[in-house]
Enzyme design. Structure first.
Site, PDB file in Angstrom:
ATOM      1  N   SER A   1       0.804  -1.231   0.000  1.00 36.71           N
ATOM      2  CA  SER A   1       0.000   0.000   0.000  1.00 36.71           C
ATOM      3  C   SER A   1       0.831   1.272   0.000  1.00 36.71           C
ATOM      4  O   SER A   1       0.341   2.332   0.382  1.00 36.71           O
ATOM      5  CB  SER A   1      -0.923   0.003   1.223  1.00 36.71           C
ATOM      6  OG  SER A   1      -0.154  -0.012   2.426  1.00 36.71           O
ATOM      7  N   GLY A   2       2.091   1.188  -0.435  1.00 34.37           N
ATOM      8  CA  GLY A   2       2.920   2.385  -0.527  1.00 34.37           C
ATOM      9  C   GLY A   2       2.576   3.211  -1.746  1.00 34.37           C
ATOM     10  O   GLY A   2       1.493   3.063  -2.336  1.00 34.37           O
TER      11      GLY A   2
ATOM     12  N   ALA B   1       3.578   3.132  -4.886  1.00 34.09           N
ATOM     13  CA  ALA B   1       3.313   2.394  -6.120  1.00 34.09           C
ATOM     14  C   ALA B   1       1.973   1.678  -6.060  1.00 34.09           C
ATOM     15  O   ALA B   1       1.158   1.764  -6.996  1.00 34.09           O
ATOM     16  CB  ALA B   1       4.437   1.389  -6.380  1.00 34.09           C
TER      17      ALA B   1
ATOM     18  N   THR C   1       7.442   4.251   2.156  1.00 27.94           N
ATOM     19  CA  THR C   1       7.151   5.529   1.496  1.00 27.94           C
ATOM     20  C   THR C   1       7.021   6.659   2.515  1.00 27.94           C
ATOM     21  O   THR C   1       7.532   7.761   2.306  1.00 27.94           O
ATOM     22  CB  THR C   1       5.868   5.441   0.653  1.00 27.94           C
ATOM     23  OG1 THR C   1       6.026   4.452  -0.358  1.00 27.94           O
ATOM     24  CG2 THR C   1       5.571   6.773  -0.012  1.00 27.94           C
TER      25      THR C   1
ATOM     26  N   GLY D   1      12.574  14.068  -0.941  1.00 25.99           N
ATOM     27  CA  GLY D   1      11.650  14.626  -1.914  1.00 25.99           C
ATOM     28  C   GLY D   1      11.476  13.736  -3.116  1.00 25.99           C
ATOM     29  O   GLY D   1      11.796  12.544  -3.079  1.00 25.99           O
TER      30      GLY D   1
ATOM     31  N   GLU E   1      20.144  17.364  -4.525  1.00 24.53           N
ATOM     32  CA  GLU E   1      20.752  16.309  -3.730  1.00 24.53           C
ATOM     33  C   GLU E   1      21.925  15.700  -4.499  1.00 24.53           C
ATOM     34  O   GLU E   1      22.180  16.058  -5.653  1.00 24.53           O
ATOM     35  CB  GLU E   1      19.717  15.231  -3.362  1.00 24.53           C
ATOM     36  CG  GLU E   1      18.614  15.747  -2.443  1.00 24.53           C
ATOM     37  CD  GLU E   1      17.659  14.665  -1.991  1.00 24.53           C
ATOM     38  OE1 GLU E   1      17.941  13.470  -2.247  1.00 24.53           O
ATOM     39  OE2 GLU E   1      16.626  14.992  -1.395  1.00 24.53           O
TER      40      GLU E   1
ATOM     41  N   HIS F   1      22.509   3.720   2.594  1.00 22.15           N
ATOM     42  CA  HIS F   1      22.451   5.177   2.745  1.00 22.15           C
ATOM     43  C   HIS F   1      23.610   5.601   3.629  1.00 22.15           C
ATOM     44  O   HIS F   1      23.840   5.016   4.687  1.00 22.15           O
ATOM     45  CB  HIS F   1      21.128   5.615   3.369  1.00 22.15           C
ATOM     46  CG  HIS F   1      20.831   7.066   3.148  1.00 22.15           C
ATOM     47  ND1 HIS F   1      21.527   8.060   3.791  1.00 22.15           N
ATOM     48  CD2 HIS F   1      19.932   7.689   2.346  1.00 22.15           C
ATOM     49  CE1 HIS F   1      21.065   9.242   3.401  1.00 22.15           C
ATOM     50  NE2 HIS F   1      20.095   9.037   2.519  1.00 22.15           N
TER      51      HIS F   1
ATOM     52  N   ARG G   1      25.520   8.130  -3.678  1.00 16.69           N
ATOM     53  CA  ARG G   1      25.502   7.493  -2.368  1.00 16.69           C
ATOM     54  C   ARG G   1      26.527   6.377  -2.194  1.00 16.69           C
ATOM     55  O   ARG G   1      27.080   6.203  -1.111  1.00 16.69           O
ATOM     56  CB  ARG G   1      24.088   6.935  -2.096  1.00 16.69           C
ATOM     57  CG  ARG G   1      23.087   8.027  -1.843  1.00 16.69           C
ATOM     58  CD  ARG G   1      21.705   7.471  -1.657  1.00 16.69           C
ATOM     59  NE  ARG G   1      20.764   8.560  -1.401  1.00 16.69           N
ATOM     60  CZ  ARG G   1      19.459   8.393  -1.279  1.00 16.69           C
ATOM     61  NH1 ARG G   1      18.938   7.187  -1.411  1.00 16.69           N
ATOM     62  NH2 ARG G   1      18.674   9.428  -1.048  1.00 16.69           N
TER      63      ARG G   1
ATOM     64  N   HIS H   1      19.595   0.576   2.829  1.00 14.15           N
ATOM     65  CA  HIS H   1      18.547   1.565   2.578  1.00 14.15           C
ATOM     66  C   HIS H   1      17.630   1.218   1.405  1.00 14.15           C
ATOM     67  O   HIS H   1      16.411   1.212   1.547  1.00 14.15           O
ATOM     68  CB  HIS H   1      19.198   2.924   2.320  1.00 14.15           C
ATOM     69  CG  HIS H   1      18.239   4.044   2.096  1.00 14.15           C
ATOM     70  ND1 HIS H   1      17.322   4.435   3.054  1.00 14.15           N
ATOM     71  CD2 HIS H   1      18.045   4.856   1.030  1.00 14.15           C
ATOM     72  CE1 HIS H   1      16.601   5.448   2.577  1.00 14.15           C
ATOM     73  NE2 HIS H   1      17.010   5.717   1.351  1.00 14.15           N
TER      74      HIS H   1
ATOM     75  N   GLU I   1       9.836  -0.470  -5.112  1.00 12.71           N
ATOM     76  CA  GLU I   1      11.169  -0.968  -4.776  1.00 12.71           C
ATOM     77  C   GLU I   1      11.350  -2.456  -5.022  1.00 12.71           C
ATOM     78  O   GLU I   1      12.467  -2.906  -5.263  1.00 12.71           O
ATOM     79  CB  GLU I   1      11.480  -0.638  -3.311  1.00 12.71           C
ATOM     80  CG  GLU I   1      12.939  -0.823  -2.955  1.00 12.71           C
ATOM     81  CD  GLU I   1      13.281  -0.336  -1.553  1.00 12.71           C
ATOM     82  OE1 GLU I   1      14.390  -0.628  -1.088  1.00 12.71           O
ATOM     83  OE2 GLU I   1      12.428   0.338  -0.929  1.00 12.71           O
TER      84      GLU I   1
ATOM     85  N   ARG J   1      21.247   3.897  -7.128  1.00  8.07           N
ATOM     86  CA  ARG J   1      20.119   4.804  -7.325  1.00  8.07           C
ATOM     87  C   ARG J   1      20.513   6.262  -7.120  1.00  8.07           C
ATOM     88  O   ARG J   1      21.189   6.602  -6.150  1.00  8.07           O
ATOM     89  CB  ARG J   1      18.989   4.447  -6.356  1.00  8.07           C
ATOM     90  CG  ARG J   1      17.791   5.393  -6.435  1.00  8.07           C
ATOM     91  CD  ARG J   1      16.656   4.898  -5.576  1.00  8.07           C
ATOM     92  NE  ARG J   1      16.905   5.032  -4.160  1.00  8.07           N
ATOM     93  CZ  ARG J   1      16.592   6.092  -3.427  1.00  8.07           C
ATOM     94  NH1 ARG J   1      16.034   7.158  -4.000  1.00  8.07           N
ATOM     95  NH2 ARG J   1      16.819   6.123  -2.122  1.00  8.07           N
TER      96      ARG J   1
ATOM     97  N   LEU K   1      10.712   7.718  -5.330  1.00  8.27           N
ATOM     98  CA  LEU K   1       9.299   8.099  -5.255  1.00  8.27           C
ATOM     99  C   LEU K   1       8.728   8.337  -6.650  1.00  8.27           C
ATOM    100  O   LEU K   1       7.592   7.948  -6.942  1.00  8.27           O
ATOM    101  CB  LEU K   1       9.117   9.350  -4.395  1.00  8.27           C
ATOM    102  CG  LEU K   1       9.352   9.200  -2.888  1.00  8.27           C
ATOM    103  CD1 LEU K   1       9.125  10.536  -2.180  1.00  8.27           C
ATOM    104  CD2 LEU K   1       8.460   8.129  -2.285  1.00  8.27           C
TER     105      LEU K   1
END
Length: 531
Positions: free
Chosen positions: A17-18, A20, A49, A55, A121, A250, A299, A359, A383, A394, A400
């Site tokens: 239920s995120g 996607a 999520t 962002g 970022e 991360h 990252r 992460h 994901e 990534r 997102l």
């Protein structure tokens, strides 16, 4: 259509239920289709999520899709699928505007109506990221979950854990389906944790949107449900997987303030995007020694630099110096600021201790730009899927956007296929799929489950972590193969429960990732072979 209390049917079953899963459900339901969406939690907002701080990629007035493509490909070590990268760079901002800005009106920060604040970022050439302070994901899920719960064509089933995908070749009893050369997904067996029973949910299409795999590692920023269940189920059903060795760590998870085994609090990359820099215990910057992009390098590079620095200085963490941020950090990053304050750290003046943590999963179930997998009638998004966008690493804040775009694409593609009269669940097929047969007679043993999880997480962290060698991976492979074999017997003999299902899925996920890492002897992005 309900067939009986523990046997249900729908046009589409969405597992997760995120961002996607919710976008796919809403897109499909808006076209008049009957959708069932399930979540293992009691709340639609309980997944990863909601934890997204930084962002979502949009577009700068000076931006161009080709610039974003280049940034994504550079961060991904050019191991990306060019077609998927073009798709997200060109289509992503357009769909974001339609769905999140115009339809659902996500409250992204803006100076005046329509004049959006954009931040930058690591790995991005310019500022192009929309955000809601430092709780973007939470704001998105608050809006989407409210829309899902209010939609008359969506049935929300909470405290449901998917056990296994239903396929015509593996589960149908009628010989017509066993002799058929093609294999189709027709739903899933789902454990109802509220009553301790297994439901048979039959569906014309099934979407896996189960999220990440971080909880198979000792240190992670992920929620407790991030154990790779979608990956394990898809693998057992015969769907093709891709890039499973690429696990992104991360670089800046908050050090301290958590108990052993708890999710680590994420310190968003946007903090560095706004001017914070990494320093060691002596207050010395070290990133310029590792990469010309310094603190805004991708990252994987920042993570390895931190690990090297900690090894060299024999310190337990490095630090974020936020004194270079020319904004009020308590206003720009209220969630992070408050969490640091509770630990006695004034983010505006005190160095913030950070360490890497598992992460994001860059690989997963292989899908095309419509979210179709190699198993007919099975889709995947978010994901748990591998679109090819991320390649070997990534780019920040693309997750997102990817989840939204591929959820949107899945919803539209399923709706188009459902409009064809040939896309039905025949009575013969429905009658051919049996209900779950209970097989275990022994009660679960929490001590055994806890020990098995400890073995998995320590093995993955120590041997299949940031830096890998052939010897470490061979050791992990041998240990996980033995554990997985033992769990097969444990799974068959023990009465079914959510902890048993999660352990079974988690062990298989760890085994899949280890095997992929062992087979790939080349260093690239997140997969760093020391040898």
């Amino acid at each position: 259509m309900v067939m009986n209390d523990f046997r249900l049917q729908s046009d589409a079953l969405i597992i997760g239920s995120g961002i996607a899963g919710s976008v796919a459900a809403l897109t499909l339901a808006d076209q008049g289709r009957d959708v069932i969406i399930i979540t293992a939690a009691t709340d639609l907002k309980a997944g990863n999520t909601s934890l997204a701080q930084g962002g979502i990629v949009f577009q700068n007035e000076n931006d161009d899709p080709k610039i974003l493509e280049k940034d994504i490909m550079t961060a991904g070590w050019k191991h990306n699928y060019a077609r998927a990268v073009r798709f997200i760079a060109r289509k992503g901002p357009e769909v974001l505007k339609e769905v999140f800005l115009e339809k659902y009106k996500i409250p992204f920060n803006q100076r005046t109506p329509g004049d959006w604040y954009l931040t930058r970022e690591g790995g991005h050439s310019l500022a192009r990221i929309l955000y809601c302070d430092d709780h973007t994901g939470r704001n998105i899920m608050e809006v989407l979950s409210e829309a899902v719960l209010a939609h008359p064509n969506i049935r929300v089933l909470t405290q449901r854990t998917a056990i296994d995908l239903l396929t015509t070749q593996h589960h149908a009893k009628h010989l017509d389906f066993k002799y058929d050369l093609s294999n189709h997904c027709v739903g899933a067996y789902v454990f109802n944790d509220q009553v301790g029973k297994v439901e048979t949910i039959l569906s014309k299409f099934t979407l896996l949107a189960t999220g990440g795999i971080g909880q198979i590692y000792l240190h992670t920023t992920n929620t407790s449900g991030s154990i790779g269940s979608g990956l394990a189920m898809a693998h057992r059903a015969g769907a093709r997987l891709m890039n499973c060795e690429y696990v992104q760590f991360h670089p800046t998870a908050l050090y301290g303030g958590t108990k052993r085994g708890e999710r680590r609090f994420l310190v968003s990359e946007a903090v560095r995007g706004e001017g914070a820099v990494l320093v060691n215990s002596k207050g010395e910057r070290f990133m310029p020694r590792h990469d010309p992009r310094a603190d805004l390098a991708p990252r994987d590079i920042v993570t390895r630099a931190i690990m090297d620095e900690m090894l060299e200085t024999d310190d337990d963490s490095v630090y974020l110096d936020c004194s270079g941020i020319n904004k009020d950090v308590s206003q720009r990053f209220p969630t992070i600021y408050e969490r640091c304050r509770k630990m006695g750290i004034d983010m505006a003046s005190d160095p913030v201790p950070v360490v890497p943590a598992a992460h994001y999963f860059c690989g997963g179930i292989l899908v095309d730009t419509r979210s179709r997998t190699t198993l007919d009638q099975l889709y995947a998004a978010g994901e748990c899927s591998c679109t090819g966008v991320h390649g070997a690493n990534r780019l920040a804040s693309t997750s997102l956007l990817e989840g939204m775009l591929w959820g949107y694409a899945a919803g539209h593609d399923m709706a188009a296929r459902l409009s064809r009269s040939s896309q039905t669940l025949s009575r013969k097929l429905c009658d051919s799929i049996p209900d779950w047969v209970p097989h275990g007679i022994r009660d679960e043993d929490p001590a055994l489950i806890a020990q098995d999880w400890a073995n998995i997480r320590n093995t993955m962290w120590n041997y299949v972590g940031v830096a890998r060698t052939g010897n470490r991976l061979n050791r992990a492979f041998a240990d996980l193969r033995k554990l997985t074999k033992n769990l097969q017997d444990f799974y068959r003999e023990t009465e079914l429960s959510k902890p048993i299902i999660d352990l079974f899925h988690g062990s298989q996920t760890a085994y899949i990732i280890t095997l992929a890492a062992l087979r790939n002897t080349q260093t690239k992005g997140c997969h760093f072979r020391v040898d």
